[in-house]
Write a protein that holds these residues in place. Sequence first.
Motif, short mmCIF file in Angstrom:
data_model
loop_
_atom_site.label_atom_id
_atom_site.label_comp_id
_atom_site.label_asym_id
_atom_site.label_seq_id
_atom_site.Cartn_x
_atom_site.Cartn_y
_atom_site.Cartn_z
N ARG A 64 0.82 -1.20 0.00
CA ARG A 64 0.00 0.00 0.00
C ARG A 64 0.86 1.27 0.00
O ARG A 64 0.57 2.23 -0.72
CB ARG A 64 -0.94 -0.02 1.19
CG ARG A 64 -2.01 -1.11 1.03
CD ARG A 64 -2.87 -1.24 2.21
NE ARG A 64 -3.87 -0.18 2.20
CZ ARG A 64 -4.75 -0.02 3.16
NH1 ARG A 64 -4.75 -0.81 4.21
NH2 ARG A 64 -5.65 0.95 3.08
N LEU A 99 1.00 3.98 -3.08
CA LEU A 99 0.76 5.41 -2.86
C LEU A 99 1.93 6.24 -3.39
O LEU A 99 1.72 7.25 -4.05
CB LEU A 99 0.55 5.69 -1.37
CG LEU A 99 -0.85 5.40 -0.85
CD1 LEU A 99 -0.84 5.27 0.66
CD2 LEU A 99 -1.82 6.50 -1.29
N SER A 140 1.85 6.46 -7.08
CA SER A 140 0.68 7.13 -7.66
C SER A 140 1.03 8.53 -8.18
O SER A 140 0.31 9.08 -9.00
CB SER A 140 -0.44 7.23 -6.63
OG SER A 140 -0.17 8.24 -5.67
N LEU A 197 0.97 12.32 -4.31
CA LEU A 197 1.31 12.79 -2.98
C LEU A 197 2.05 14.11 -3.02
O LEU A 197 2.77 14.42 -3.96
CB LEU A 197 2.19 11.75 -2.27
CG LEU A 197 1.66 10.32 -2.18
CD1 LEU A 197 2.66 9.45 -1.45
CD2 LEU A 197 0.31 10.28 -1.51
N GLU A 215 4.28 14.19 2.00
CA GLU A 215 3.67 12.85 2.07
C GLU A 215 4.57 11.81 1.44
O GLU A 215 4.72 10.70 1.97
CB GLU A 215 2.30 12.86 1.37
CG GLU A 215 1.27 13.67 2.10
CD GLU A 215 0.04 13.97 1.26
OE1 GLU A 215 -0.99 14.35 1.85
OE2 GLU A 215 0.10 13.86 0.01
N MET A 256 6.13 8.50 3.10
CA MET A 256 6.00 7.16 2.51
C MET A 256 7.38 6.49 2.40
O MET A 256 7.54 5.32 2.74
CB MET A 256 5.38 7.21 1.11
CG MET A 256 3.92 7.53 1.05
SD MET A 256 2.87 6.28 1.79
CE MET A 256 2.49 7.04 3.34
N ALA A 287 -1.66 5.14 5.44
CA ALA A 287 -1.97 4.76 4.06
C ALA A 287 -3.46 4.87 3.79
O ALA A 287 -3.87 5.39 2.75
CB ALA A 287 -1.47 3.33 3.79
N LEU A 305 -4.41 8.54 3.31
CA LEU A 305 -3.98 9.07 2.01
C LEU A 305 -4.79 8.48 0.86
O LEU A 305 -5.11 9.18 -0.10
CB LEU A 305 -2.48 8.83 1.80
CG LEU A 305 -1.57 9.67 2.69
CD1 LEU A 305 -0.11 9.33 2.43
CD2 LEU A 305 -1.80 11.16 2.48
N GLU A 306 -5.11 7.20 0.95
CA GLU A 306 -5.95 6.58 -0.09
C GLU A 306 -7.31 7.28 -0.15
O GLU A 306 -7.83 7.55 -1.23
CB GLU A 306 -6.13 5.09 0.18
CG GLU A 306 -4.88 4.28 -0.08
CD GLU A 306 -4.92 2.88 0.51
OE1 GLU A 306 -4.04 2.09 0.15
OE2 GLU A 306 -5.81 2.57 1.33
N TYR A 324 -6.90 10.99 -1.63
CA TYR A 324 -6.70 11.03 -3.08
C TYR A 324 -7.67 10.13 -3.84
O TYR A 324 -7.52 9.92 -5.04
CB TYR A 324 -5.24 10.67 -3.42
CG TYR A 324 -4.29 11.72 -2.90
CD1 TYR A 324 -4.25 12.98 -3.47
CD2 TYR A 324 -3.47 11.48 -1.81
CE1 TYR A 324 -3.41 13.97 -3.01
CE2 TYR A 324 -2.62 12.45 -1.33
CZ TYR A 324 -2.59 13.70 -1.92
OH TYR A 324 -1.75 14.67 -1.44
#
Length: 113
Positions: free
Chosen positions: A16, A20, A23, A26, A30, A34, A99, A102-103, A106
């Motif tokens: 995860r 992220l 992706s 972020l 962020e 991560m 996580a 943040l998921e 976004y």
Amino acid sequence: MSETQLHPGLLEVSRRLCNLLLSKRLTETEALHMSSGIKGLSDVWLVFWDDLNALASQDLPETDCRPAGTEVFTFLSDRSMPRNFNLALGYLHRLWEYAERLEAKYRLCEGAA
């Protein structure tokens, strides 16, 4: 020779966090969190290998703490501090919850990159 394995919970948190990071949505802060989290996971894996393997067929136990990585690994710089698996579990849950936030922020479905 026994098969090397990681606890499924550790693998899931790692997947995860990596998804992220990949992706590219972020913020810089962020993304740094991560990256630090991914490094912290590898440290937990190395330091608490036996403890995690003993729980390989179970979910990661819940804890009341959500420490930062620096709290988990204090014993490395201060030899008077004990190695504390409960703190490591709390740290893994902290990363998992970060996580999730943040998921949601976004609007990424779990594991989407």
